[in-house]
Enzyme design. Structure first.
Site, mmCIF file in Angstrom:
data_model
loop_
_atom_site.group_PDB
_atom_site.id
_atom_site.type_symbol
_atom_site.label_atom_id
_atom_site.label_comp_id
_atom_site.label_asym_id
_atom_site.label_seq_id
_atom_site.Cartn_x
_atom_site.Cartn_y
_atom_site.Cartn_z
ATOM 1 N N ARG A 63 26.201 -21.582 -13.794
ATOM 2 C CA ARG A 63 26.802 -20.592 -14.697
ATOM 3 C C ARG A 63 27.940 -19.830 -14.031
ATOM 4 O O ARG A 63 28.761 -19.229 -14.708
ATOM 5 C CB ARG A 63 25.753 -19.565 -15.145
ATOM 6 C CG ARG A 63 24.427 -20.127 -15.583
ATOM 7 C CD ARG A 63 24.527 -20.979 -16.815
ATOM 8 N NE ARG A 63 23.203 -21.318 -17.333
ATOM 9 C CZ ARG A 63 22.914 -22.427 -18.008
ATOM 10 N NH1 ARG A 63 23.863 -23.318 -18.245
ATOM 11 N NH2 ARG A 63 21.697 -22.646 -18.447
ATOM 12 N N ARG A 100 17.969 -32.555 -11.925
ATOM 13 C CA ARG A 100 17.644 -31.158 -11.574
ATOM 14 C C ARG A 100 16.430 -31.102 -10.649
ATOM 15 O O ARG A 100 16.162 -30.052 -10.059
ATOM 16 C CB ARG A 100 17.383 -30.352 -12.837
ATOM 17 C CG ARG A 100 18.593 -30.209 -13.730
ATOM 18 C CD ARG A 100 18.193 -29.663 -15.101
ATOM 19 N NE ARG A 100 17.612 -28.326 -15.005
ATOM 20 C CZ ARG A 100 16.922 -27.757 -15.982
ATOM 21 N NH1 ARG A 100 16.713 -28.411 -17.130
ATOM 22 N NH2 ARG A 100 16.445 -26.536 -15.826
ATOM 23 N N HIS A 140 14.052 -28.025 -25.222
ATOM 24 C CA HIS A 140 15.079 -27.284 -25.952
ATOM 25 C C HIS A 140 15.104 -27.707 -27.417
ATOM 26 O O HIS A 140 15.415 -26.900 -28.287
ATOM 27 C CB HIS A 140 16.462 -27.525 -25.341
ATOM 28 C CG HIS A 140 16.658 -26.894 -24.008
ATOM 29 N ND1 HIS A 140 16.371 -27.548 -22.842
ATOM 30 C CD2 HIS A 140 17.123 -25.668 -23.655
ATOM 31 C CE1 HIS A 140 16.658 -26.749 -21.815
ATOM 32 N NE2 HIS A 140 17.107 -25.617 -22.278
ATOM 33 N N ASP A 174 9.880 -19.508 -20.043
ATOM 34 C CA ASP A 174 11.147 -20.148 -20.375
ATOM 35 C C ASP A 174 11.623 -19.499 -21.672
ATOM 36 O O ASP A 174 10.891 -18.720 -22.308
ATOM 37 C CB ASP A 174 10.944 -21.660 -20.530
ATOM 38 C CG ASP A 174 12.212 -22.455 -20.217
ATOM 39 O OD1 ASP A 174 13.303 -21.863 -20.236
ATOM 40 O OD2 ASP A 174 12.104 -23.667 -19.947
#
Length: 520
Positions: free
Chosen positions: A87, A148, A191, A264
Site C-alpha cells: 500500500r 503471499r 473476498h 479480517d
C-alpha cells in the site's frame, strides 16, 4: 490516555473497531464516526495514499482527530506485506513478497524486509502492519494466498514468517499474523466467496496450526482470523471469525495465546453476503475477537455499533467481554501508539533502497534450464507480456501503468509485443506469423493457469524452434504447465521493482542464487 473506567460503552465499542474511507483526505463520514461513534482506529489502502508527504500529513490529522474525540491515540493499520500486497507509495521502499523472500534461501532477508518496512511505516506514523502471512500454501490452486505465503512447508513458513514478525516488532511496529487457523488449503477467495476446509482439528495440528504455534511461542502480539468454514471443527456452520470454538477454545485456551485477536475485513463477501457485516461484527466479538475490521463503509460501522450496544443492553453480550478486549487494546496502544512528527528522510532512503535492490535480486529463481543471456540492441530478441490486473478480487481492473514487455524492451532497445491478458487464437497467430524473425523470446506470464492463451503462445513458440525464456510474474506454478525445452524463471511479482531485478540476471551481470521453496 483515557482508562477503561473513564469510558462509556460506546467509547469502548469504538476502540474495538477499525474502519477506512475512500480518499486521500479524511472524509466527512470518517470524521463523523470518530466524533459521534468514537471509532478509534483506521485502515489505510492505496486509494488513501499519493506520496510519503501526503501520507505523513494524513496520519497526523487522523491521530489529532482520534485524540480529540476519543482521548486515545489510534491504531493506524495497513496491509504492507510486500510483493503483491503493498500500500505504501512509490517514494517509499516496497520490499519483495513472502514467497520471493523465501526463495532467496536467507531468513535474514525476511527479518530485514520486516525491519525496513517497520522503520518506514513508523516514520510516517503507521503503527500496525497486518503482516506477515503465516498460511502454508499447500494448495497450488489457491487464488488469494499463493505467492503471499513463504512456501508449502511448515519449516519454511514458520522460519521466514517469524523472522519478518521480529523485524517489524524490532522496528517499532505492531505485527499481525494471518489468517488463523490457516487459509492455504483453499481454492476460493474469501473476498468473493466462503471457502471450506474439511479437516479435523488433529489434521490442522499437524500442518496449518504449526507456524502459528511457533509464532505464539516467539511472542506474537496479534493474530488475524480467517473467514473460512471448518465443518469438522465448528458444527454450527459459522466461519472461523465468528466461531467461539476456533477463536476462544482453540486459539486462546488450547494454544494459550494471550495477544490481540483481530478479524479480517467483515465486508468481505464471505461474511457480508452470508451473514451481514454488522451481524458478523457482533458474532466476531462473541467468538472472542478483540479488534474488528469494517474497512470501507462508515454506514455499516454505525449499524454495527448500534447492534453491539443493543446486544449489551439486552444481555445477549456481556460488557465484561468488551472490557477484556478493550483492556488488551489499550495495553498494546500504550506500547505502539506514540504519536510522533513524521520523519520523511527515512522513507525511501538510499540505505533502504540499496538493501531492497540486493534482496530482490536474490529472490529471482531459475526453475528450469539455464539463462540465455540477452544483449542490448539484439534484433533477434523479442519481449512479450500482458498488463497486470487484480487477480484475487471481484474487481479485475487492468493496470496499464506498467508493462513487462515494454519496460524490458525499451531497456534493452529490443523489440517488444504487448499481448492481451488472455490472448485470442487470432492474436497468437499474429505473433507467431512474425516469430521467425527472432531466435529468442522472453515472455512474462501472469496467471497463465487462468489465461490459457498465454500458455498456448509459449507452447507454439517452443514448437517453432525459438529459444524461449518464460518468466512468471505471479504464481510460479504456471511453469509446471509448460512442456518442452525452455528456460523457466520465477519472479513472483508484477512490478517495476521486479523488472529492474531481472535485468542483471538476464544480461549476465549477476548469477542466479535463489531456490524455489515450493513443489511445482
Amino acid at each position: 490516555m483515557k482508562t477503561i473506567e473513564q469510558m462509556t460503552l460506546r467509547e469502548k465499542i469504538g476502540q474495538m473497531i477499525v474502519t477506512g474511507f475512500p480518499s486521500t483526505e479524511i472524509s466527512q463520514e470518517m470524521q463523523e464516526v470518530i466524533q459521534h461513534y468514537k471509532v478509534g482506529n483506521v485502515i489505510l489502502f492505496s486509494h488513501n495514499i499519493e506520496n510519503k508527504f501526503q501520507l505523513g500529513n494524513l496520519v497526523s490529522e487522523l491521530q489529532q482527530s482520534f485524540t480529540k474525540h476519543t482521548g486515545i491515540a489510534g491504531f493506524i493499520t495497513i496491509d504492507q506485506e510486500g510483493g503483491r500486497v503493498t500500500r505504501m507509495p512509490k517514494d517509499a521502499t516496497n520490499v519483495a513478497g513472502a514467497m520471493a523472500i523465501a526463495s532467496s534461501g536467507r531468513p535474514e532477508n525476511a527479518y530485514a524486509a520486516g525491519r525496513i518496512t517497520a522503520r518506514e511505516l513508523k516514520a510516517l506514523g503507521i503503527n500496525f502492519n497486518l503482516a506477515p502471512v503465516m498460511d502454508i500454501n499447500n494448495n497450488p490452486l489457491n487464488p488469494v494466498i499463493n505467492v503471499r505465503s513463504y512456501g508449502d512447508s511448515v519449516e519454511i513458513v514458520q522460519e521466514y514468517g517469524i523472522a519478518m514478525m521480529k523485524g517489524l516488532i524490532d522496528g517499532g511496529v505492531m505485527s499481525s499474523l494471518k489468517h488463523f487457523p490457516g487459509h492455504g488449503d483453499t481454492n476460493v477467495d474469501s473476498h468473493i466467496g466462503l471457502p471450506t476446509i474439511d479437516k479435523s482439528l488433529e489434521e490442522l495440528e499437524q500442518l496449518e496450526l504449526l507456524p502459528f504455534v511457533s509464532a505464539i511461542e516467539q511472542g506474537a502480539h496479534a493474530i488475524m482470523s480467517a473467514h473460512i468454514l471448518f465443518p469438522q471443527i465448528e458444527k454450527s456452520g459459522l466461519p472461523g471469525t465468528m466461531s467461539y470454538t476456533i477463536i476462544t477454545e482453540i486459539l486462546k485456551e488450547k494454544l494459550g495465546y494471550k495477544g490481540l485477536v483481530v478479524s479480517d475485513c467483515l465486508e468481505m463477501d464471505a461474511i457480508k453476503r452470508y451473514y451481514g457485516t454488522a451481524q458478523g461484527a457482533l458474532g466476531a466479538i462473541k467468538a472472542g475477537i478483540d479488534l474488528i475490521f469494517i474497512s470501507h463503509s462508515t454506514g455499516i460501522v454505525k449499524d454495527a455499533v448500534h447492534l453491539i450496544e443493543e446486544a449489551v443492553v439486552a444481555g445477549d453480550l456481556e460488557e465484561a467481554v468488551i472490557d477484556a478486549a478493550v483492556s488488551k487494546i489499550l495495553a498494546y496502544k500504550a506500547q505502539y501508539c506514540e504519536v510522533e512528527v513524521p520523519n520523511y528522510n527515512i522513507v525511501g532512503c538510499e540505505v533502504h533502497r540499496r538493501a531492497n535492490e540486493l534482496m530482490r535480486t536474490e529472490t529471482i529463481c531459475v526453475v528450469k534450464g539455464e539463462i540465455e543471456q540477452v544483449h542490448a540492441r539484439d534484433e533477434q530478441l523479442l519481449f512479450i507480456g500482458s498488463y497486470s490486473y487484480r487477480s484475487d478480487m471481484a474487481s479485475s481492473s487492468v493496470n496499464k501503468n506498467e508493462n513487462f514487455a515494454q519496460y524490458l524492451g525499451e531497456h534493452f532497445k529490443a523489440a517488444y509485443e504487448i499481448m492481451d491478458i488472455d490472448p485470442s487464437a487470432e492474436q497468437i497467430e499474429a505473433i507467431m506469423s512474425n516469430i521467425n524473425r527472432y531466435n529468442h523470446a522472453v515472455i512474462g506470464l501472469f496467471n497463465g493457469r487462468e489465461n490459457k492463451g498465454q500458455l498456448e503462445l509459449v507452447k507454439r513458440m517452443i514448437a517453432s524452434g525459438c529459444k524461449v525464456t518464460a518468466i512468471t510474474l505471479g504464481r510460479p506454478y504456471d511453469l509446471s504447465l509448460i512442456e518442452g525445452q525452455f528456460t523457466g524463471i520465477a519472479a513472483f511479482e508484477y512490478s517495476i521493482n521486479t523488472f529492474r531485478s531481472l535485468i542483471p540476471l538476464l544480461n549476465g551481470e549477476q548469477l542466479p542464487a535463489a531456490q524455489i521453496t515450493i513443489q511445482l
